[in-house]
Design a protein around this motif. Structure first.
Motif, mmCIF file in Angstrom:
data_model
loop_
_atom_site.group_PDB
_atom_site.id
_atom_site.type_symbol
_atom_site.label_atom_id
_atom_site.label_comp_id
_atom_site.label_asym_id
_atom_site.label_seq_id
_atom_site.Cartn_x
_atom_site.Cartn_y
_atom_site.Cartn_z
ATOM 1 N N CYS A 149 -2.096 -14.658 -15.245
ATOM 2 C CA CYS A 149 -1.461 -13.418 -14.809
ATOM 3 C C CYS A 149 -2.520 -12.333 -14.639
ATOM 4 O O CYS A 149 -3.635 -12.439 -15.142
ATOM 5 N N LEU A 150 -2.147 -11.317 -13.895
ATOM 6 C CA LEU A 150 -3.017 -10.165 -13.716
ATOM 7 C C LEU A 150 -2.155 -8.956 -13.418
ATOM 8 O O LEU A 150 -0.997 -9.080 -13.019
ATOM 9 N N GLU A 151 -2.725 -7.805 -13.654
ATOM 10 C CA GLU A 151 -2.058 -6.553 -13.312
ATOM 11 C C GLU A 151 -3.060 -5.691 -12.578
ATOM 12 O O GLU A 151 -4.236 -5.639 -12.956
ATOM 13 N N MET A 152 -2.592 -5.035 -11.511
ATOM 14 C CA MET A 152 -3.502 -4.188 -10.741
ATOM 15 C C MET A 152 -2.734 -3.054 -10.074
ATOM 16 O O MET A 152 -1.509 -3.093 -9.967
ATOM 17 N N ARG A 153 -3.501 -2.098 -9.634
ATOM 18 C CA ARG A 153 -2.964 -0.955 -8.902
ATOM 19 C C ARG A 153 -2.263 -1.455 -7.638
ATOM 20 O O ARG A 153 -2.759 -2.329 -6.930
ATOM 21 N N ALA A 154 -1.117 -0.884 -7.327
ATOM 22 C CA ALA A 154 -0.282 -1.344 -6.214
ATOM 23 C C ALA A 154 -0.997 -1.331 -4.873
ATOM 24 O O ALA A 154 -0.789 -2.228 -4.059
ATOM 25 N N PHE B 106 -0.577 -16.504 -6.008
ATOM 26 C CA PHE B 106 0.004 -15.591 -6.989
ATOM 27 C C PHE B 106 1.296 -15.013 -6.429
ATOM 28 O O PHE B 106 1.429 -14.793 -5.216
ATOM 29 N N VAL B 107 2.250 -14.762 -7.318
ATOM 30 C CA VAL B 107 3.553 -14.212 -6.943
ATOM 31 C C VAL B 107 3.774 -12.936 -7.745
ATOM 32 O O VAL B 107 3.536 -12.910 -8.959
ATOM 33 N N LYS B 108 4.231 -11.896 -7.062
ATOM 34 C CA LYS B 108 4.517 -10.635 -7.757
ATOM 35 C C LYS B 108 5.721 -10.829 -8.669
ATOM 36 O O LYS B 108 6.761 -11.315 -8.249
ATOM 37 N N ARG B 109 5.556 -10.439 -9.929
ATOM 38 C CA ARG B 109 6.618 -10.612 -10.921
ATOM 39 C C ARG B 109 7.079 -9.318 -11.564
ATOM 40 O O ARG B 109 8.077 -9.310 -12.266
ATOM 41 N N GLY B 110 6.355 -8.244 -11.353
ATOM 42 C CA GLY B 110 6.785 -7.010 -11.997
ATOM 43 C C GLY B 110 6.081 -5.793 -11.444
ATOM 44 O O GLY B 110 5.100 -5.901 -10.697
#
Length: 159
Positions: free
Chosen positions: A112-117, A130-134
Motif C-alpha cells: 500500500c501507499l499514500e500520496m498527495r491526490a 495499484f487500485v485506489k482504496r481511500g
C-alpha cells in the motif's frame, strides 16, 4: 539486485547512504508540498525492523530510491523518488517493481501507499496495478498552508 536499461542498477541501501538519499529527495520533491523527509526521519525509519532501502545508481551515483516496510503481512511504500533529470527512463518503474517483488518475498502480498491526490506519479502506480482504496480530505498541508487530499492505493501480488 537487478539492472535497468543499460545505465542504472538497483542496490540495497543502508544508513551509510543517507546523504545520497537526501540528495535525491531534495531534487525530486517539490519544496512547495513539504513532502521530503529530513535525514533524521529517514534514519529513524531505517532503524526499524522490516524496513528496506533500495537505491538506483547511474555511474555509481544515486538517482532514485524507494523506502519500504513490511508489517503484519502487509507492506507499505513509504517513499519513491527519482531525480528529475532521470525520469522517463524506467527507473521509477524498476524501483517500484523491485519493492513489489521484495514485499512478496518477505511474505507481504499486499503493498500500500499514500500520496498527495495531484501527484503525477499516480499514472505509474495505476499502470502497475495499484487500485485506489481511500481518500483523506485536506490531509496534507503545503508550505504555503494550502491543503491537499491524500489518496491510498493498494497492490495485491496474489490477485
Amino acid at each position: 539486485m537487478s539492472s535497468l536499461a543499460p545505465v542504472a542498477v538497483l542496490v540495497r541501501g543502508s544508513a551509510k547512504d543517507i546523504d545520497a538519499v537526501d540528495g535525491v529527495m531534495r531534487a525530486a520533491f517539490d519544496p512547495a508540498y513539504g513532502e521530503a523527509w529530513t535525514p533524521a526521519q529517514t534514519l529513524g525509519m531505517l532503524s526499524l525492523p522490516g524496513v528496506w532501502l533500495t537505491i538506483a545508481k547511474v555511474d555509481a551515483g544515486a538517482v532514485g530510491f524507494t523506502l519500504t516496510r513490511a508489517i503484519g503481512g502487509d507492506a507499505e511504500l513509504l517513499l519513491l523518488a527519482v531525480k528529475p533529470e532521470h525520469r522517463g527512463k524506467g527507473i521509477g518503474r524498476a524501483l517500484l517493481r523491485a519493492a513489489m517483488a521484495e514485499a512478496v518475498a518477505r511474505g507481504s502480498p499486499r503493498l500500500c501507499l499514500e500520496m498527495r491526490a495531484n501527484n503525477p506519479a499516480t499514472r505509474l502506480y495505476l499502470g502497475e496495478g495499484f487500485v485506489k482504496r481511500g481518500e483523506r480530505r485536506d490531509y496534507y498541508v503545503g508550505r504555503a498552508g494550502e491543503r491537499h487530499d491524500a489518496h491510498t492505493y493498494i497492490w495485491s501480488g496474489d490477485a
